[in-house]
Design a protein around this motif. Sequence first.
Motif, PDB file in Angstrom:
ATOM      1  N   SER A  70       4.482  17.800  21.325  1.00 33.25           N
ATOM      2  CA  SER A  70       3.383  18.537  20.674  1.00 33.25           C
ATOM      3  C   SER A  70       2.096  18.024  20.806  1.00 33.25           C
ATOM      4  N   VAL A  71       1.067  18.814  20.823  1.00 33.39           N
ATOM      5  CA  VAL A  71      -0.228  18.638  20.791  1.00 33.39           C
ATOM      6  C   VAL A  71      -0.562  17.758  19.605  1.00 33.39           C
ATOM      7  N   LEU A  72       0.370  18.010  18.419  1.00 31.57           N
ATOM      8  CA  LEU A  72      -0.117  17.308  17.327  1.00 31.57           C
ATOM      9  C   LEU A  72       0.565  15.861  17.239  1.00 31.57           C
ATOM     10  N   ALA A  73       1.391  15.471  18.371  1.00 31.71           N
ATOM     11  CA  ALA A  73       2.422  14.039  18.019  1.00 31.71           C
ATOM     12  C   ALA A  73       1.186  13.013  17.888  1.00 31.71           C
ATOM     13  N   SER A  74       0.109  12.999  18.556  1.00 36.32           N
ATOM     14  CA  SER A  74      -0.767  11.740  18.520  1.00 36.32           C
ATOM     15  C   SER A  74      -1.410  11.831  17.147  1.00 36.32           C
ATOM     16  N   GLU A  75      -1.898  12.783  16.551  1.00 39.84           N
ATOM     17  CA  GLU A  75      -2.243  12.721  15.325  1.00 39.84           C
ATOM     18  C   GLU A  75      -1.208  12.346  14.170  1.00 39.84           C
ATOM     19  N   THR A  76       0.031  12.724  14.408  1.00 40.06           N
ATOM     20  CA  THR A  76       1.049  12.598  13.695  1.00 40.06           C
ATOM     21  C   THR A  76       1.421  10.917  13.701  1.00 40.06           C
ATOM     22  N   ILE A  77       1.418  10.429  14.772  1.00 39.77           N
ATOM     23  CA  ILE A  77       1.675   9.202  14.710  1.00 39.77           C
ATOM     24  C   ILE A  77       0.733   8.185  14.160  1.00 39.77           C
ATOM     25  N   TYR A  78      -0.681   8.750  14.158  1.00 41.79           N
ATOM     26  CA  TYR A  78      -1.632   7.980  13.603  1.00 41.79           C
ATOM     27  C   TYR A  78      -1.435   8.064  12.014  1.00 41.79           C
ATOM     28  N   MET A  79      -1.106   9.399  11.640  1.00 40.57           N
ATOM     29  CA  MET A  79      -0.999   9.505  10.119  1.00 40.57           C
ATOM     30  C   MET A  79       0.433   8.883   9.675  1.00 40.57           C
ATOM     31  N   GLN A  80       1.355   8.518  10.603  1.00 36.73           N
ATOM     32  CA  GLN A  80       2.315   7.699  10.381  1.00 36.73           C
ATOM     33  C   GLN A  80       2.196   6.337   9.830  1.00 36.73           C
ATOM     34  N   ALA A  81       1.222   5.747  11.271  1.00 34.89           N
ATOM     35  CA  ALA A  81       0.523   4.526  10.938  1.00 34.89           C
ATOM     36  C   ALA A  81      -0.330   4.141   9.814  1.00 34.89           C
ATOM     37  N   LEU A  82      -1.186   5.068   9.158  1.00 33.18           N
ATOM     38  CA  LEU A  82      -1.722   4.994   8.029  1.00 33.18           C
ATOM     39  C   LEU A  82      -0.778   4.810   7.041  1.00 33.18           C
ATOM     40  N   SER A  83       0.151   5.673   7.128  1.00 28.45           N
ATOM     41  CA  SER A  83       0.947   5.959   5.834  1.00 28.45           C
ATOM     42  C   SER A  83       1.744   4.439   5.422  1.00 28.45           C
ATOM     43  N   PHE A  84       2.127   3.862   6.699  1.00 25.83           N
ATOM     44  CA  PHE A  84       2.705   2.748   6.474  1.00 25.83           C
ATOM     45  C   PHE A  84       1.990   1.498   6.092  1.00 25.83           C
ATOM     46  N   TYR A  85       0.684   1.466   6.591  1.00 22.24           N
ATOM     47  CA  TYR A  85      -0.399   0.460   6.153  1.00 22.24           C
ATOM     48  C   TYR A  85      -0.733   0.587   4.614  1.00 22.24           C
ATOM     49  N   GLU A  86      -0.886   1.845   4.326  1.00 21.58           N
ATOM     50  CA  GLU A  86      -1.090   1.909   2.826  1.00 21.58           C
ATOM     51  C   GLU A  86       0.042   1.594   1.972  1.00 21.58           C
ATOM     52  N   SER A  87       1.290   1.717   2.495  1.00 25.02           N
ATOM     53  CA  SER A  87       2.736   1.283   1.685  1.00 25.02           C
ATOM     54  C   SER A  87       2.873  -0.209   1.847  1.00 25.02           C
ATOM     55  N   LYS A  88       1.725  -0.829   2.624  1.00 26.63           N
ATOM     56  CA  LYS A  88       1.842  -2.138   2.802  1.00 26.63           C
ATOM     57  C   LYS A  88       3.063  -2.764   3.495  1.00 26.63           C
ATOM     58  N   GLU A  89       3.412  -1.766   4.476  1.00 29.24           N
ATOM     59  CA  GLU A  89       4.323  -2.115   5.673  1.00 29.24           C
ATOM     60  C   GLU A  89       3.708  -2.313   6.769  1.00 29.24           C
ATOM     61  N   TYR A  90       2.928  -3.687   6.756  1.00 26.55           N
ATOM     62  CA  TYR A  90       2.251  -3.866   7.873  1.00 26.55           C
ATOM     63  C   TYR A  90       2.660  -3.999   9.031  1.00 26.55           C
ATOM     64  N   HIS A  91       3.899  -4.702   9.449  1.00 28.31           N
ATOM     65  CA  HIS A  91       4.621  -4.481  10.787  1.00 28.31           C
ATOM     66  C   HIS A  91       4.822  -3.171  11.270  1.00 28.31           C
ATOM     67  N   LEU A  92       5.214  -2.328  10.585  1.00 32.34           N
ATOM     68  CA  LEU A  92       5.751  -1.114  11.141  1.00 32.34           C
ATOM     69  C   LEU A  92       4.267  -0.157  11.316  1.00 32.34           C
ATOM     70  N   ALA A  93       3.143  -0.540  10.661  1.00 29.99           N
ATOM     71  CA  ALA A  93       1.903   0.131  10.789  1.00 29.99           C
ATOM     72  C   ALA A  93       1.372  -0.495  12.108  1.00 29.99           C
ATOM     73  N   ASP A  94       1.565  -1.711  12.165  1.00 26.98           N
ATOM     74  CA  ASP A  94       1.232  -2.364  13.533  1.00 26.98           C
ATOM     75  C   ASP A  94       1.943  -1.719  14.667  1.00 26.98           C
ATOM     76  N   VAL A  95       3.188  -1.485  14.619  1.00 27.68           N
ATOM     77  CA  VAL A  95       4.116  -0.840  15.667  1.00 27.68           C
ATOM     78  C   VAL A  95       3.509   0.516  15.881  1.00 27.68           C
ATOM     79  N   ALA A  96       3.200   1.269  14.793  1.00 31.32           N
ATOM     80  CA  ALA A  96       2.814   2.832  14.776  1.00 31.32           C
ATOM     81  C   ALA A  96       1.347   2.819  15.730  1.00 31.32           C
TER      82      ALA A  96
END
Length: 329
Positions: free
Chosen positions: A79-105
């Motif tokens: 989907s054309v929305l995939a890149s925006e979605t993975i970026y939002m996922q990374a932000l969500s992990f960062y805000e959840s203080k899941e820094y390792h998973l945010a780095d992966v995303a």
Amino acid sequence: MNWLMNIKFKHLILLFLATASVVNAKSALVAKRESLDRIEERRLQPQDYYGIVSKSFEDRDFNVAIANSYKLLKEYPSSVLASETIYMQALSFYESKEYHLADVAFTRYLHEYSSLKHFEDAISYKFKIAEKFGSGARKRLFGGRLSPKWLSAKEDALRIYDEVITTLPRNELAAMSLYNKGLILLEIQSFKEAVESFQTLVKRFPKHPLAPECYIAISQTYLDQCNKEFPDPNLIELAEINLQRFSSDFPGEERLSISSDMLEKMRNTFAKELFVNAKYYEKKKKAMSAFLYYSSILMKYPTSKYSEEAAKRIAVIKSNAKNPDEFVL
């Protein structure tokens, strides 16, 4: 005549049954298609998932945002929305203080997609993650989100800083990454690599506000190395060169005295080493060996706090000698 009518009747019946069968088959096919269409209508589309992700992120319901981002990426990976979605996922992990998973995303966002609307922002967040790891934030034992956060992430911080330095070599983030990387290397006693990181910052960003801090950090590195490893006299020379460069690049810098003081501490460390050896030989009645060590203090480290005592011991040795003229500096 009757037999002919019977045959025609039978043919009509067979034709009717065949026609009914075709009609029923078509009706079943139509019904199945209609059922599939209804299922497809009920199935969320990429824009539906992305809407949920965005709204959940705005509401700080990060778990919902993460769960639906995974669903979109699994069901519609192209989907054309995939890149925006993975970026939002990374932000969500960062805000959840899941820094390792945010780095992966964030890494996935930067490496798997060609159209990167948030390229520099993603690099900036990776830098922030490295700062968290460098400050003591830990990562989970087995990955995921259920295991305890027991593992040190210092090595991850170093890796991320290297990524930032490589990706944006002349950017402000690269300067800060070089400095922070050096501090971590100093902390884990990788002295040579720490000095290299600080020196790279000074060479690449000679007028950066962190450049004076790097000169001071290099002095600290040499001092720590002197105290924690076998004292190497070459460190004194390296520390002197560092102080000379510091003074040349920032002649009016008030913090020059900090590096100067560290250099003097190093001189005292080496002078102490010589003084201990001199005292040992003096007790062993080996006056010449003691004299040579005391003399080295006066010649190499005349400003150290041991030089005055060394001079006194030389005077004592000479006064007790049968032939004082043997003890010449």
